[in-house]
Every structure is written in structure tokens, then in C-alpha cells.
Design an enzyme around this catalytic site. Structure first.
Site, mmCIF file in Angstrom:
data_model
loop_
_atom_site.group_PDB
_atom_site.id
_atom_site.type_symbol
_atom_site.label_atom_id
_atom_site.label_comp_id
_atom_site.label_asym_id
_atom_site.label_seq_id
_atom_site.Cartn_x
_atom_site.Cartn_y
_atom_site.Cartn_z
ATOM 1 N N HIS A 67 7.468 -1.133 -11.755
ATOM 2 C CA HIS A 67 8.615 -1.444 -10.913
ATOM 3 C C HIS A 67 9.445 -2.559 -11.545
ATOM 4 O O HIS A 67 8.947 -3.348 -12.346
ATOM 5 C CB HIS A 67 8.167 -1.867 -9.512
ATOM 6 C CG HIS A 67 7.133 -2.954 -9.512
ATOM 7 N ND1 HIS A 67 5.782 -2.689 -9.631
ATOM 8 C CD2 HIS A 67 7.247 -4.308 -9.438
ATOM 9 C CE1 HIS A 67 5.116 -3.826 -9.618
ATOM 10 N NE2 HIS A 67 5.968 -4.820 -9.500
ATOM 11 N N CYS A 178 -4.411 -8.414 26.248
ATOM 12 C CA CYS A 178 -5.647 -9.184 26.365
ATOM 13 C C CYS A 178 -5.276 -10.668 26.319
ATOM 14 O O CYS A 178 -4.163 -11.019 25.937
ATOM 15 C CB CYS A 178 -6.629 -8.824 25.251
ATOM 16 S SG CYS A 178 -6.121 -9.335 23.593
#
Length: 644
Positions: A67, A178
Site C-alpha cells: 500500500h 448493562c
């Protein structure tokens, strides 16, 4: 950005034949140029070669992802090719590479190549995905394999593209939450979505995590849904569900009983929820036992208290680390200026611990007007010597006291409504909580607290071993559930009493299950499913971060092996002297010739004992051989002889 949006058919070459690394790079650059992404092939190739010079992008397992982020790139893009015979790309594992993805990113703008690199890495971890790519016959089939993998891995990005079969809305909506908003919230959401997909039910899940609400339900979606599931252990917004059938349950049921909940929702086997518009809405008003409501209030206080405990605790620990004990042993932790600074800030954070606990327990019960009353109650409990237990009681008293004051002041003329939150509630609430805590709560609870402190100080080594074993086992037995939270609350109470070793035992016990799972999936891969092997390494991070819930999926799939082994390992590791005894026994056996030092031997043996139990149907001989390999690795580690 999706892989399929960056990769064009023109930039794909299947069954390529390349002879060298340079040949592979040249071919991929040509493919990238065919896709219309480059303004200069030569300059782009220079960027690729410069990146390779800093370190190979052959990451192993036959994969290479070269890349570059350079000005020669007109628009972001990908090029890909398969090389069945493989080519030497100087990969990290020394093997040939046969699957290539090249990334081109413009010099200006965000680090798109990093985002794409991360996305590709997550997809390429799947061995089946790699095989399907290698077996593709056409570029269209190649892109289809990638598209299906992306839709499966990043399903939330495609939610708008996959409406319900019969209409554009969802059959079932859900909300998960939660107290800490870290693990259970997202595990419940994932399980509900997975079960929904298996059962052919379109479902959308809103998560109320520590970073706020995500994937929020819209008014139109709520209006058209057959039923709403609220799997929460803390308050969530409920008034929006007025007139809808709502199932209210614990977040644990979202993890373990997803199929049952969805069947009930589709059968519309749920009561109709009626909002109370005179109060701030909450999930507890829709249902839940008294015990569950108390648990929710307690966890609301504990979850808001956690940042103060963690931040302050770490700074205090660093103060002792950077201080010089020899200067003044009686002032250890504050002898040097830097250590004194850390200790001062840490103590300051700790001083908020009990007021925050009480304040948010009270707020959970009676909403915002109770917050200040709870804070004052927690502070007075702390100053009056009743400590953590007194602050706990103060929070509940403040909450229910405020509910009583609301009923009393409801009889006043409506013209005085504006005075209630700014004058009447805080004035009478603070006065009454002060009187109750100082004259009624502090004397007996302070005496109990003093007795507990003296008892812990007077404990012999044998008693502390037993206490460590019990607390460690409690932390692992339900992995984030009520028993785990009870042990954690006790550990926090011991901090308030100056007993730091107890909290250390609690934290070690909470770290063992995820770390044991991570080790088991690393060293005994053939005993776990592919999905378990993929999720196992994540538990290294969760274990080191004291998130016990990482072991829950494994415990749910094989509770008879996982839960007892984790509980035994956690109980053992939570007591140093217990491990000294075990160590002498292990050392005396002929088949395990090991030596180690201090805490490392304790923790590693407990983790390995969990690995033993978690190894599905492994023979004793295989376990012995693999354990010896692990021990050899530990003994060769630079950390082996470090006394901690």
C-alpha cells in the site's frame, strides 16, 4: 468504505503467474492503473517500493497487502490478484504469498489506506474466505465472495439495505444495556441479531453502552414493530414504547435466551406498556422483581463509581512505584515530589468514590432530584466512619426519601412546581439525609465497619487464603453476573477500609477466566470450533483489562468444563499462599519438573490449569506434552526470573 466500492473488475487478475516480488508489484501497479486510480504509475510505484523498504507487507499465511499514500493517486482504489503457485514476497513467516491486495490512497485527506488495511485484515483472518477467493473462476465471482464476507462481518453497515421481507420495517426491536456498558450490552445484542437471522426474523437492536446509545430506534420503527424486547440491567428510555407490547428482562437473558425471547416477541406474548408521563421513564417501571430493581440501582452506582476507582487506584499505585521507600518508610508514597503529586491526585479521585456511589444509586431510584441528596449522604457516611457500607445504605435511603418527598410536595399548589427542584427537594432532602446518616446510620454501621477492619487486620494467613479463594471463585463463577458483582462490591468496600490486598485478589480472580480462555484457544486450537478460535485471542485484551465477561460465550457453549475450571483457576490464583502450597505439591511430582519465581508461577499455573480443563477431551499425555512446551516457553521468557 467498503472493499467492493474500491475494487473494480478491471483491477482483478486471477491465476496470475509472477516470478518475483518486483514482478508482483509491477503487475499490481498495472492493475491499479487499469482501474483509473493513478495519475502517474512511476510515482505510485516509488511509493510502494518506499513502503516495502521500511518493512515487508507480506503479512504471512499467503497474504500480501502492499500500500501507498502518495500524490500520484487520483482517487482511492484497490487491485487484487491470486497466484496459485505462490511467489517469494519476503513474507514475515518465510512462506510464499499467493493472495495479493494493493491499496492506493491519495496524499491529501484521511488515512483511508489504514482503514482499508484494517478491514481487509479482519476479513482475511477467515481461512474459508481466503480459500473461496483462491477458488474463484471470474472477477464477478471474486467480488461476490468479498461482498458476502463484508455483509456478514459488517452487517450493521448493510442494515438499511436489508429491510424486513414483508415491509420496510422490522418485526422485532430490542434494547440492550448493562451497568458498565462494556461487554454484556453488546453480547446480548449480537446474540439477538444472530438468533433473529437464524429464525428469519428481522430485528434491530439498540445498544446503550458506555459510549452512549447506538443504532437508536426511530419513532416509525417503534410504531410498526410487533414487539419490543428490553434486555437491560439499568435504566433505559421507556416512554417511547407507550402502547406497544414490551418484554422487559435481564441483559443475561438476551445472551442466553435469545431464541426464547424472539419466539415470545413474534407470538406477541407480552403485556402492553403504559408510560408514566409524570415521571422520568425507566425500564424498571415496566417490570422486574424487587430484587432485580435493587440490583439495577446498585449497579448504576457501581458503574459510575468505577472511573474514580480505576483512575485514582492506578495513580496511587504509580506513586508507590516512583517513590523511594528509604527516605521515610512511614511516608512511603509521598516522599518525592512526583510521587506526592500522584498520591495527592489519586487520593482526590478516591475521595469521590463513595459520594458518587450513593449519588447515582439515589438517582437510579428517584431520578435527578435525588442526585445531590445521595452525594451528601455518601459524603457524610464516609466522614462519619461508616465507609462503603454506610454510603451504600445512604444511596438507597436518599432515593426512597426523595420518592417520599415527591409524594408529599405533590399536594402543594401547581404554582409552586418551579420551586420543587431548585429549593424544596434539595433543602428538605439534604437536611433529612444529613440527620438520618449522622444520628441513625453512622453509629451502628461505623461500629460494624470498625469491627470488619479490625477482623481483617487480625486475620491470620490461613484465613486470608480462604477469603482469597472464595472471592476469586465468586469472580469466575458467573463472569459478570450478580455473584461476580457481589465479590467486586466487597473488594471496593475493603479499599475504603484500607485492605488493598483483598481487592487485588478480586481483580486477579476476574482476570483468570478470559486469560485462561485465550491461552486455551492458542495452545489447544484443535479442541475449539473455528468461531471460538477467532474470538479466543480477544480475551488476552479483555483479561488484561479486567473484563471477565470475555469468557461468557465459551462458558455458555460448554458450561460443565469451562465454569468449574475457570472458578478453580481463579480461586487458586487469588491467594498467594495457596499457590505456594500447590507449587510444592506440583514440584514434587515426577512428570512436571518446573521452577519459577514469585507471582509468575502462581498465575501461569492457574491459567494452565484452566487450559487443561478447557481442552475438549484431551488425553492426559497430550496435556502433559503441551504443558511442558508452555512451561519451556515461560522459562525462556525474559520475565521468568523477575521478582514482582
Amino acid at each position: 468504505m467498503k472493499i467492493t466500492e474500491l475494487l473494480k473488475k478491471e483491477s482483478i487478475m486471477l491465476n496470475a503467474s509472477v516470478s518475483s516480488k518486483d514482478d508482483a508489484i509491477n503487475t499490481l501497479v498495472e492493475l491499479m492503473d487499469k482501474g483509473g486510480h493513478l495519475s502517474s504509475k512511476e510515482d505510485y510505484k516509488k511509493g510502494i517500493l518506499a513502503r516495502e523498504a521500511s518493512g515487508t507487507t507480506g503479512i504471512g499465511d499467503g497474504i500480501a497487502i502492499p500500500h501507498a499514500k502518495v500524490s500520484a493517486v487520483k482517487n482511492p482504489g484497490l487491485a487484487s490478484m491470486t497466484v496459485p503457485s505462490g511467489v517469494d514476497y519476503e513474507a514475515l513467516d518465510g512462506e510464499v504469498s499467493n493472495l495479493f491486495f494493493m491499496i492506493a490512497a491519495p496524499a491529501e485527506g484521511a488515512d483511508l489506506h489504514i482503514e482499508v488495511l484494517q478491514r481487509l485484515s479482519m476479513l482475511l483472518m477467515d481461512e474459508d474466505f481466503r480459500k473461496n477467493l483462491m477458488n474463484s473462476k471470474t472477477a464477478e465471482e471474486y467480488l461476490d465472495v468479498i461482498d458476502k464476507a463484508e455483509r456478514k462481518k459488517f452487517s450493521e453497515e448493510y442494515a438499511e439495505e436489508t429491510p424486513a421481507k414483508t415491509n420496510e420495517f422490522y418485526d422485532v426491536l430490542a434494547v440492550t444495556a448493562c451497568p458498565t456498558g462494556i461487554a454484556h450490552t453488546f453480547m446480548a445484542a449480537e446474540n439477538l441479531m444472530k438468533k433473529g437471522e437464524e429464525m428469519g426474523i428481522s430485528i434491530k437492536v439498540e445498544t446503550n453502552g458506555s459510549g452512549g446509545a447506538k443504532n437508536v430506534l426511530t419513532k416509525e420503527e417503534i410504531e410498526h414493530a410487533k414487539c419490543i424486547i428490553v434486555a437491560a440491567d439499568k435504566k433505559v428510555e421507556m416512554n417511547r414504547f407507550d402502547g406497544k407490547k414490551v418484554i422487559v428482562t435481564k441483559v443475561a437473558d438476551g445472551i442466553h435466551k435469545g431464541e426464547e425471547l424472539l419466539k415470545r416477541a413474534m407470538a406477541e406474548d407480552a403485556p402492553i406498556f403504559h408510560a408514566d408521563h409524570s415521571e422520568d421513564d425507566s425500564s424498571e417501571k415496566a417490570g422486574g422483581s424487587i430484587g432485580h430493581q435493587i440490583y439495577m440501582h446498585l449497579m448504576n452506582g457501581v458503574s459510575h463509581m468505577l472511573p474514580f476507582v480505576i483512575g485514582g487506584g492506578i495513580l496511587i499505585a504509580l506513586a508507590f512505584l516512583f517513590d523511594d521507600f528509604t527516605i521515610d518508610p512511614s511516608n512511603f508514597g509521598s516522599n518525592t515530589p512526583f510521587a506526592a503529586f500522584l498520591k495527592s491526585v489519586g487520593d482526590g479521585a478516591f475521595s469521590f468514590m463513595l459520594p458518587v456511589l450513593a449519588g447515582f444509586i439515589a438517582m437510579s431510584i428517584a431520578d435527578r432530584p435525588a442526585l445531590a441528596v445521595g452525594f451528601v449522604g455518601g459524603h457524610l457516611a464516609n466522614q462519619g466512619g461508616s465507609g462503603f457500607l454506610g454510603a451504600l445504605i445512604a444511596g438507597f435511603i436518599a432515593g426512597y426519601l426523595m420518592l417520599l418527598l415527591k409524594k408529599v410536595f405533590d399536594k402543594l399548589p401547581h404554582s409552586l412546581d418551579g420551586l420543587k427542584p431548585v429549593l424544596l427537594y434539595p433543602l428538605f432532602g439534604v437536611f433529612l439525609i444529613g440527620a438520618i446518616i449522622i444520628f441513625i446510620i453512622n453509629p451502628p454501621v461505623g461500629a460494624i465497619n470498625t469491627m470488619l477492619f479490625d477482623t481483617l487486620n487480625a486475620m491470620g494467613s490461613g484465613s486470608k487464603v480462604l477469603l482469597g479463594v472464595i472471592l476469586g471463585g465468586m469472580m469466575a463463577i458467573d463472569m459478570g453476573g450478580p455473584i461476580n458483582k457481589a465479590a467486586y462490591v466487597f473488594g471496593n468496600a475493603s479499599i475504603a477500609s484500607g485492605q488493598y490486598d483483598i481487592m487485588a485478589a478480586v481483580m486477579i480472580g476476574g482476570m483468570v477466566p478470559p486469560l485462561a480462555i485465550a491461552l486455551a484457544t492458542t495452545f489447544f486450537k484443535n479442541k475449539f470450533t473455528e468461531a471460538e478460535r477467532k474470538s479466543g485471542p480477544v480475551n488476552y485484551i479483555m483479561g488484561l483489562s479486567f473484563i471477565t465477561e470475555g469468557a461468557i460465550p465459551f462458558a455458555a457453549s460448554d458450561p460443565l468444563r469451562v465454569i468449574p475450571s475457570c472458578a478453580i483457576g481463579a480461586a487458586c490464583s487469588s491467594s498467594r499462599r495457596t499457590f505456594n502450597v500447590l507449587w510444592m505439591y506440583i514440584k514434587s511430582t515426577s512428570w512436571w519438573n518446573i521452577r519459577s519465581t514469585c507471582y509468575w508461577k502462581q498465575r501461569w499455573i492457574s491459567y494452565i490449569s484452566c487450559c487443561w480443563f478447557n481442552s475438549r477431551n484431551d488425553t492426559f499425555r497430550n496435556f502433559k506434552e503441551k504443558s511442558n512446551k508452555i512451561i519451556n516457553i515461560i522459562m525462556q521468557s525474559p520475565f521468568y526470573n523477575i521478582p514482582l
